[in-house]
Design a protein around this motif. Sequence first.
Motif, PDB file in Angstrom:
ATOM      1  N   GLN A   1      -2.957  -8.181   1.575  1.00 29.00           N
ATOM      2  CA  GLN A   1      -4.203  -7.428   1.425  1.00 29.00           C
ATOM      3  C   GLN A   1      -5.051  -7.507   2.689  1.00 29.00           C
ATOM      4  OE1 GLN A   1      -2.951  -9.795  -0.617  1.00 29.00           O
ATOM      5  NE2 GLN A   1      -3.692  -9.568  -2.709  1.00 29.00           N
ATOM      6  N   GLU A   2      -4.933  -8.611   3.413  1.00 29.69           N
ATOM      7  CA  GLU A   2      -5.664  -8.770   4.672  1.00 29.69           C
ATOM      8  C   GLU A   2      -4.974  -8.010   5.801  1.00 29.69           C
ATOM      9  OE1 GLU A   2      -8.453 -10.410   5.334  1.00 29.69           O
ATOM     10  OE2 GLU A   2      -8.721 -12.079   3.944  1.00 29.69           O
ATOM     11  N   GLU A   3      -3.664  -7.809   5.668  1.00 26.87           N
ATOM     12  CA  GLU A   3      -2.862  -7.308   6.779  1.00 26.87           C
ATOM     13  C   GLU A   3      -2.559  -5.816   6.706  1.00 26.87           C
ATOM     14  OE1 GLU A   3      -0.723 -11.655   7.292  1.00 26.87           O
ATOM     15  OE2 GLU A   3       0.279 -10.079   6.164  1.00 26.87           O
ATOM     16  N   GLN A   4      -2.403  -5.299   5.499  1.00 22.02           N
ATOM     17  CA  GLN A   4      -2.050  -3.886   5.318  1.00 22.02           C
ATOM     18  C   GLN A   4      -2.887  -3.246   4.209  1.00 22.02           C
ATOM     19  OE1 GLN A   4      -0.230  -2.166   7.252  1.00 22.02           O
ATOM     20  NE2 GLN A   4       0.965  -3.679   8.392  1.00 22.02           N
ATOM     21  N   PRO A   5      -4.215  -3.344   4.296  1.00 24.12           N
ATOM     22  CA  PRO A   5      -5.033  -2.790   3.202  1.00 24.12           C
ATOM     23  C   PRO A   5      -4.896  -1.286   3.051  1.00 24.12           C
ATOM     24  CG  PRO A   5      -6.423  -3.400   5.072  1.00 24.12           C
ATOM     25  CD  PRO A   5      -5.065  -3.955   5.341  1.00 24.12           C
ATOM     26  N   GLN A   6      -4.739  -0.554   4.164  1.00 27.67           N
ATOM     27  CA  GLN A   6      -4.623   0.892   4.055  1.00 27.67           C
ATOM     28  C   GLN A   6      -3.321   1.290   3.377  1.00 27.67           C
ATOM     29  OE1 GLN A   6      -7.202   3.138   5.050  1.00 27.67           O
ATOM     30  NE2 GLN A   6      -5.946   4.315   3.595  1.00 27.67           N
ATOM     31  N   ALA A   7      -2.241   0.599   3.717  1.00 26.87           N
ATOM     32  CA  ALA A   7      -0.962   0.899   3.083  1.00 26.87           C
ATOM     33  C   ALA A   7      -1.019   0.634   1.583  1.00 26.87           C
ATOM     34  CB  ALA A   7       0.147   0.075   3.726  1.00 26.87           C
ATOM     35  N   ILE A   8      -1.703  -0.429   1.190  1.00 25.15           N
ATOM     36  CA  ILE A   8      -1.832  -0.735  -0.235  1.00 25.15           C
ATOM     37  C   ILE A   8      -2.701   0.313  -0.918  1.00 25.15           C
ATOM     38  CG2 ILE A   8      -2.632  -2.420  -1.924  1.00 25.15           C
ATOM     39  CD1 ILE A   8      -1.993  -4.602   0.165  1.00 25.15           C
ATOM     40  N   ALA A   9      -3.825   0.669  -0.303  1.00 31.89           N
ATOM     41  CA  ALA A   9      -4.702   1.682  -0.884  1.00 31.89           C
ATOM     42  C   ALA A   9      -3.971   3.019  -1.015  1.00 31.89           C
ATOM     43  CB  ALA A   9      -5.958   1.838  -0.030  1.00 31.89           C
ATOM     44  N   ASP A  10      -3.228   3.399   0.010  1.00 29.51           N
ATOM     45  CA  ASP A  10      -2.457   4.641  -0.066  1.00 29.51           C
ATOM     46  C   ASP A  10      -1.434   4.572  -1.200  1.00 29.51           C
ATOM     47  OD1 ASP A  10      -3.840   5.627   2.107  1.00 29.51           O
ATOM     48  OD2 ASP A  10      -2.255   5.184   3.561  1.00 29.51           O
ATOM     49  N   GLY A  11      -0.825   3.404  -1.369  1.00 29.74           N
ATOM     50  CA  GLY A  11       0.126   3.221  -2.454  1.00 29.74           C
ATOM     51  C   GLY A  11      -0.518   3.397  -3.812  1.00 29.74           C
ATOM     52  N   VAL A  12      -1.736   2.880  -3.965  1.00 34.02           N
ATOM     53  CA  VAL A  12      -2.455   3.043  -5.227  1.00 34.02           C
ATOM     54  C   VAL A  12      -2.706   4.517  -5.509  1.00 34.02           C
ATOM     55  CG1 VAL A  12      -4.617   2.581  -6.440  1.00 34.02           C
ATOM     56  CG2 VAL A  12      -3.540   0.760  -5.119  1.00 34.02           C
ATOM     57  N   LEU A  13      -3.148   5.258  -4.497  1.00 34.78           N
ATOM     58  CA  LEU A  13      -3.438   6.687  -4.693  1.00 34.78           C
ATOM     59  C   LEU A  13      -2.179   7.460  -5.059  1.00 34.78           C
ATOM     60  CD1 LEU A  13      -5.959   7.325  -1.774  1.00 34.78           C
ATOM     61  CD2 LEU A  13      -6.452   6.939  -4.202  1.00 34.78           C
ATOM     62  N   ASP A  14      -1.076   7.154  -4.403  1.00 29.22           N
ATOM     63  CA  ASP A  14       0.182   7.829  -4.722  1.00 29.22           C
ATOM     64  C   ASP A  14       0.656   7.472  -6.130  1.00 29.22           C
ATOM     65  OD1 ASP A  14       0.099   8.958  -2.241  1.00 29.22           O
ATOM     66  OD2 ASP A  14       1.587   7.621  -1.347  1.00 29.22           O
ATOM     67  N   LEU A  15       0.451   6.225  -6.508  1.00 29.82           N
ATOM     68  CA  LEU A  15       0.840   5.784  -7.843  1.00 29.82           C
ATOM     69  C   LEU A  15       0.002   6.490  -8.904  1.00 29.82           C
ATOM     70  CD1 LEU A  15       2.717   3.747  -9.291  1.00 29.82           C
ATOM     71  CD2 LEU A  15       0.872   2.070  -9.106  1.00 29.82           C
ATOM     72  N   LEU A  16      -1.303   6.629  -8.648  1.00 25.11           N
ATOM     73  CA  LEU A  16      -2.161   7.342  -9.586  1.00 25.11           C
ATOM     74  C   LEU A  16      -1.723   8.797  -9.721  1.00 25.11           C
ATOM     75  CD1 LEU A  16      -5.677   5.943  -8.561  1.00 25.11           C
ATOM     76  CD2 LEU A  16      -4.390   5.429 -10.652  1.00 25.11           C
ATOM     77  N   ALA A  17      -1.320   9.411  -8.615  1.00 21.74           N
ATOM     78  CA  ALA A  17      -0.848  10.793  -8.665  1.00 21.74           C
ATOM     79  C   ALA A  17       0.437  10.896  -9.491  1.00 21.74           C
ATOM     80  CB  ALA A  17      -0.605  11.316  -7.248  1.00 21.74           C
ATOM     81  N   ARG A  18       1.322   9.900  -9.351  1.00 19.99           N
ATOM     82  CA  ARG A  18       2.536   9.879 -10.166  1.00 19.99           C
ATOM     83  C   ARG A  18       2.198   9.753 -11.639  1.00 19.99           C
ATOM     84  NH1 ARG A  18       6.267   5.139  -8.529  1.00 19.99           N
ATOM     85  NH2 ARG A  18       7.423   5.881 -10.359  1.00 19.99           N
ATOM     86  N   ALA A  19       1.235   8.878 -11.942  1.00 25.18           N
ATOM     87  CA  ALA A  19       0.861   8.652 -13.344  1.00 25.18           C
ATOM     88  C   ALA A  19       0.263   9.926 -13.948  1.00 25.18           C
ATOM     89  CB  ALA A  19      -0.126   7.500 -13.429  1.00 25.18           C
ATOM     90  N   GLU A  20      -0.575  10.608 -13.168  1.00 27.47           N
ATOM     91  CA  GLU A  20      -1.178  11.834 -13.675  1.00 27.47           C
ATOM     92  C   GLU A  20      -0.113  12.912 -13.861  1.00 27.47           C
ATOM     93  OE1 GLU A  20      -4.238  12.341 -14.744  1.00 27.47           O
ATOM     94  OE2 GLU A  20      -4.713  10.238 -14.352  1.00 27.47           O
ATOM     95  N   GLY A  21       0.840  12.972 -12.929  1.00 32.73           N
ATOM     96  CA  GLY A  21       1.884  13.971 -13.008  1.00 32.73           C
ATOM     97  C   GLY A  21       2.836  13.767 -14.163  1.00 32.73           C
ATOM     98  N   ALA A  22       2.918  12.504 -14.610  1.00 32.85           N
ATOM     99  CA  ALA A  22       3.835  12.166 -15.703  1.00 32.85           C
ATOM    100  C   ALA A  22       3.276  12.508 -17.067  1.00 32.85           C
ATOM    101  CB  ALA A  22       4.184  10.688 -15.636  1.00 32.85           C
ATOM    102  N   LYS A  23       1.978  12.850 -17.115  1.00 32.25           N
ATOM    103  CA  LYS A  23       1.371  13.115 -18.422  1.00 32.25           C
ATOM    104  C   LYS A  23       1.872  14.423 -19.001  1.00 32.25           C
ATOM    105  CE  LYS A  23      -2.962  10.532 -17.918  1.00 32.25           C
ATOM    106  NZ  LYS A  23      -4.434  10.636 -17.879  1.00 32.25           N
TER     107      LYS A  23
END
Length: 303
Positions: free
Chosen positions: A281-303
Amino acid sequence: MTQTSRSIPLSAFGPDARSVDTEVLDSHIHHIEHGDGDPIVFLHGSPTSSYLWRHVFTRLTGRGRLIVPDLIGFGDSGRPDIAYELDDHIRYLDAWFDALELDNVTLVVQDYGAAFGVSWAARHSDRVKAVLLAEPVIRDIASADLPEPFVQAQQLIRTPGDGEKFVVEDNLFLTQVLPGAFLTPPAQEDLDVYLAPFPTAESRGHLIKFPRNLPIDGNPASSVDFLERSVDWLKTSNAVPKLLLTFEPGFLLTPEILAWATQNIAALEVRAAGAGVHFVQEEQPQAIADGVLDLLARAEGAK
């Protein structure tokens, strides 16, 4: 329940973040939150606090109800007189999730936070939206896949008497092992935040439990069993999108565990997220945040 002194600077989470204490069982769990909508819950592990997530948190403001708690006994949460075994943490986290009435939860988890988050998800499958895993504690780890200095430190910590001296009396787990699990040791001002909740040997007594409970070469068996309880859900939860981030060189996500995850976790995407050791989290916060956004998009798309 209120707490007047804080070890975690709220300002690190942005100007509109809120600091909240929630009564759970015989104590309280502290969390920081921002926004509204479906909850995105960030769970830390050993021996850190909510502060570890601050850079990811601020990159996701406006994307949902961001909630980052301190595990019981850590950060600004309470210090009840309990054994601080894995199941104790689950009891308090369960009570916290229920007290806040959290549903449709996206879990963003690391270290023991992954063990606890997956356990909660496995037992509350109707309340889970998605799961992001980073440097997780999810399986037994082969000592041959871990750095030799860490294995030696683990052997010392698990030795009665020697372990207490190393972790509790001399505070070397916080001052030596913790900084060694970053690509670059944290700035002193940040390390001071991680150290602040544990100024005395008495306050550090329970810190020995997490390293002693880390499942290595099948020991302790209780931790292996704890993780095994969630495997069926991981294998069958096809409706819950999951993202596993990998880092180089990484630490706990060994090649063997990565292979197991790829073969056994349903609805899993694996993504390389750049350079990092363990406290990513200290080293790659942007990559983690981007991953969260992509995951949320997957979750919304799966509905």
